[in-house]
Motif scaffolding. Structure first.
Motif, short mmCIF file in Angstrom:
data_model
loop_
_atom_site.label_atom_id
_atom_site.label_comp_id
_atom_site.label_asym_id
_atom_site.label_seq_id
_atom_site.Cartn_x
_atom_site.Cartn_y
_atom_site.Cartn_z
N PHE A 275 145.52 83.62 6.09
CA PHE A 275 144.44 84.10 5.24
C PHE A 275 144.64 83.64 3.80
O PHE A 275 145.76 83.32 3.38
N TYR A 276 143.55 83.69 3.04
CA TYR A 276 143.59 83.41 1.60
C TYR A 276 144.72 84.20 0.94
O TYR A 276 144.96 85.36 1.28
N HIS A 277 145.39 83.57 0.02
CA HIS A 277 146.38 84.30 -0.77
C HIS A 277 146.13 84.00 -2.24
O HIS A 277 145.62 82.94 -2.60
N GLU A 278 146.52 84.94 -3.07
CA GLU A 278 146.16 84.86 -4.48
C GLU A 278 147.08 83.96 -5.29
O GLU A 278 146.79 83.66 -6.45
N GLY A 279 148.20 83.52 -4.71
CA GLY A 279 149.13 82.70 -5.46
C GLY A 279 149.62 83.43 -6.70
O GLY A 279 149.95 84.60 -6.64
N LEU B 172 142.73 91.27 -8.48
CA LEU B 172 142.52 92.66 -8.87
C LEU B 172 141.15 92.90 -9.49
O LEU B 172 140.69 94.04 -9.53
N THR B 173 140.50 91.85 -9.95
CA THR B 173 139.17 92.02 -10.54
C THR B 173 138.06 91.92 -9.51
O THR B 173 136.91 92.26 -9.81
N LEU B 174 138.36 91.47 -8.31
CA LEU B 174 137.34 91.31 -7.29
C LEU B 174 136.80 92.69 -6.87
O LEU B 174 137.57 93.61 -6.64
N PRO B 175 135.49 92.83 -6.71
CA PRO B 175 134.94 94.13 -6.30
C PRO B 175 135.27 94.48 -4.85
O PRO B 175 135.29 95.64 -4.48
N ASP B 176 135.53 93.46 -4.03
CA ASP B 176 135.85 93.69 -2.62
C ASP B 176 136.96 92.74 -2.19
O ASP B 176 136.73 91.77 -1.47
N PRO B 177 138.21 93.00 -2.64
CA PRO B 177 139.29 92.05 -2.35
C PRO B 177 139.55 91.86 -0.86
O PRO B 177 139.80 90.73 -0.43
N SER B 178 139.50 92.91 -0.06
CA SER B 178 139.77 92.74 1.37
C SER B 178 138.67 91.92 2.03
O SER B 178 138.94 91.06 2.87
N GLY B 179 137.42 92.17 1.63
CA GLY B 179 136.32 91.39 2.18
C GLY B 179 136.42 89.93 1.79
O GLY B 179 136.14 89.03 2.60
N TYR B 180 136.83 89.68 0.56
CA TYR B 180 136.98 88.30 0.10
C TYR B 180 138.05 87.57 0.91
O TYR B 180 137.86 86.42 1.29
N VAL B 181 139.16 88.25 1.18
CA VAL B 181 140.27 87.63 1.91
C VAL B 181 139.84 87.15 3.28
O VAL B 181 140.15 86.03 3.69
N ILE B 182 139.13 87.99 4.01
CA ILE B 182 138.79 87.61 5.38
C ILE B 182 137.66 86.58 5.45
O ILE B 182 137.54 85.84 6.43
N ARG C 128 153.77 82.15 3.90
CA ARG C 128 153.21 82.03 2.56
C ARG C 128 153.03 83.44 2.03
O ARG C 128 152.14 84.17 2.47
N TYR C 129 153.91 83.83 1.12
CA TYR C 129 153.91 85.22 0.65
C TYR C 129 152.53 85.59 0.14
O TYR C 129 151.99 84.92 -0.75
N ASN C 130 151.96 86.66 0.68
CA ASN C 130 150.53 86.87 0.55
C ASN C 130 150.20 88.34 0.29
O ASN C 130 150.05 89.14 1.21
N LYS D 184 144.01 102.97 -5.79
CA LYS D 184 143.15 102.20 -4.89
C LYS D 184 142.78 100.86 -5.52
O LYS D 184 142.64 100.73 -6.73
N MET D 185 142.61 99.87 -4.65
CA MET D 185 142.03 98.60 -5.08
C MET D 185 140.52 98.83 -5.25
O MET D 185 139.98 99.88 -4.90
N LYS D 186 139.82 97.82 -5.76
CA LYS D 186 138.40 97.98 -6.04
C LYS D 186 137.54 98.05 -4.79
O LYS D 186 136.35 98.37 -4.88
N ASP D 187 138.12 97.79 -3.62
CA ASP D 187 137.37 97.95 -2.37
C ASP D 187 137.39 99.39 -1.88
O ASP D 187 136.81 99.72 -0.84
N GLY D 188 138.10 100.27 -2.61
CA GLY D 188 138.13 101.67 -2.24
C GLY D 188 139.29 102.05 -1.34
O GLY D 188 139.41 103.23 -0.96
N TYR D 189 140.14 101.10 -1.00
CA TYR D 189 141.30 101.37 -0.15
C TYR D 189 142.57 101.39 -0.99
O TYR D 189 142.73 100.59 -1.92
N TYR D 190 143.49 102.28 -0.63
CA TYR D 190 144.76 102.34 -1.35
C TYR D 190 145.50 101.01 -1.22
O TYR D 190 145.51 100.40 -0.14
N ASP D 191 146.09 100.59 -2.31
CA ASP D 191 146.81 99.32 -2.36
C ASP D 191 147.85 99.26 -1.24
O ASP D 191 148.72 100.12 -1.13
N GLY D 192 147.76 98.22 -0.42
CA GLY D 192 148.70 98.07 0.69
C GLY D 192 149.76 97.03 0.48
O GLY D 192 150.56 96.76 1.37
N CYS D 193 149.77 96.42 -0.72
CA CYS D 193 150.67 95.28 -0.91
C CYS D 193 151.65 95.45 -2.07
O CYS D 193 152.70 94.82 -2.08
#
Length: 332
Positions: free
Chosen positions: A122-126, A133-143, A156-158, A198-207
């Motif tokens: 999957f996409y990684h932020e490098g 962190l500024t994305l309104p839907d980071p999990s959606g963007y990743v997939i 690839r550390y992600n 929480k991240m901006k997608d409304g889910y608690y940070d998992g990373c």
């Protein structure tokens, strides 16, 4: 006499509550280190050393950075045991239906294990963490983003993908990740103080980009949970089978950081340190939790997370502090 004077002076450094079993004789890099915040050590499930520095104390909720990932691994194991998730090899697409209609069919077969191994593709932020962190839907963007590598093939550390674990916990259990952790992990361990954003997608940070924040002594409890095969006071908190899987993962990838020749699997690190097996969690800037099964010991450190000093502080802990503590724990 000089050596005795040095040892005596150490007893008054910071807010100290230590025991005779551990002596930090090479004190210069501790006493003069403005970056280290805590050092807590347990052996046989008892704290034998507890020391705080630079204005911190036993009540401080430390920024644990990517130790968050290792906490998520424990939660995934609990969710599997309770039937919310079928197995670590369940497809991520089961929780993100949009993946089943993605034009890149490879995405449909990416597993939770591959996400936890940092090998999902999957996409990684490098290095551009701020952009994620500024994305309104980071999990959606990743997939939705194009894959950056073949799933399962490249480590690839992600951070971006690891956050999906929190989303999966929430979607599968019907509880937000913090509530799930509180009910099934923190409350049983007597952990009452926690800060988790929480991240901006409304889910608690998992990373660990926003990070779970716990007291060092509470994070140490999680290390002892691993050491004790998932048990706390004779109560099985995390399934012993899952702890065995974490300690001896089927698939690992070599990492260029941490202890020498470390391997990574299921959000935990593994190393053979001079013939002694070490299982550990690592966070940016000197957040470490070393679990040493053969010595029945856990070492916990928290430090500053400032980017300009993070690598230097981590190297100091793995290169100087950890070797010294290992010698003392072994009685050498």
């Amino acid at each position: 006499m000089k050596r005795i004077a040095i040892l005596l002076s150490l007893a008054f450094i910071g807010n100290l509550n230590s025991f005779a079993q551990i002596r930090i004789d090479t004190a210069g890099y501790i006493k003069n280190n403005s970056l280290i915040y805590s050092l807590v050590i347990s052996k046989n499930n008892k704290i034998i050393h507890q020391q705080y520095f630079n204005g911190q104390d036993s009540t401080t909720l430390f920024n644990d950075q990517s130790l968050t990932k290792s906490v998520m691994a424990l939660l995934i194991g609990i969710a599997i045991d309770k039937g919310y998730i079928r197995s670590v090899d369940e497809k991520v697409a089961d929780f993100f239906p949009e993946l089943k209609i993605d034009t890149d069919k490879r995405k449909q077969d990416i597993t939770i294990r591959q996400v936890m191994n940092q090998a999902s593709g999957f996409y990684h932020e490098g290095v551009n963490v701020g952009a994620l962190l500024t994305l309104p839907d980071p999990s959606g963007y990743v997939i939705k983003a194009p894959l950056v590598s073949e799933p399962g093939k490249v480590f690839r550390y992600n951070n971006a993908a690891t956050h999906l674990l929190s989303v999966i916990i929430t979607k599968s259990t019907g509880m937000d990740t913090r509530a799930f952790a509180k009910k099934f992990l923190f409350d049983p361990l007597g952990i009452t103080s926690c800060d988790w954003k929480k991240m901006k997608d409304g889910y608690y940070d998992g990373c660990g980009l926003l990070s779970i924040r716990l007291r060092s002594v509470d994070m140490l409890k999680l290390g002892n949970l691993v050491l004790n095969k998932g048990k706390y006071h004779n109560r099985q908190i995390v399934p012993s089978k899952w702890i065995a899987t974490i300690i001896n993962p089927e698939v690992t990838y070599q990492t260029p950081w941490g202890l020498d020749d470390s391997l990574y699997g299921l959000c935990w690190y593994h190393a053979d340190y001079q013939g002694t097996k070490i299982v550990y969690a690592l966070g940016w800037g000197g957040q470490f939790m070393f679990v040493i099964p053969s010595l029945k010991a856990v070492i916990m450190t928290n430090s500053s997370v400032a980017d300009v000093t993070a690598i230097k502080e981590a190297a100091l802990i793995t290169g100087r502090l950890f070797p010294e503590l290992m010698k003392q724990l072994k009685g050498e």
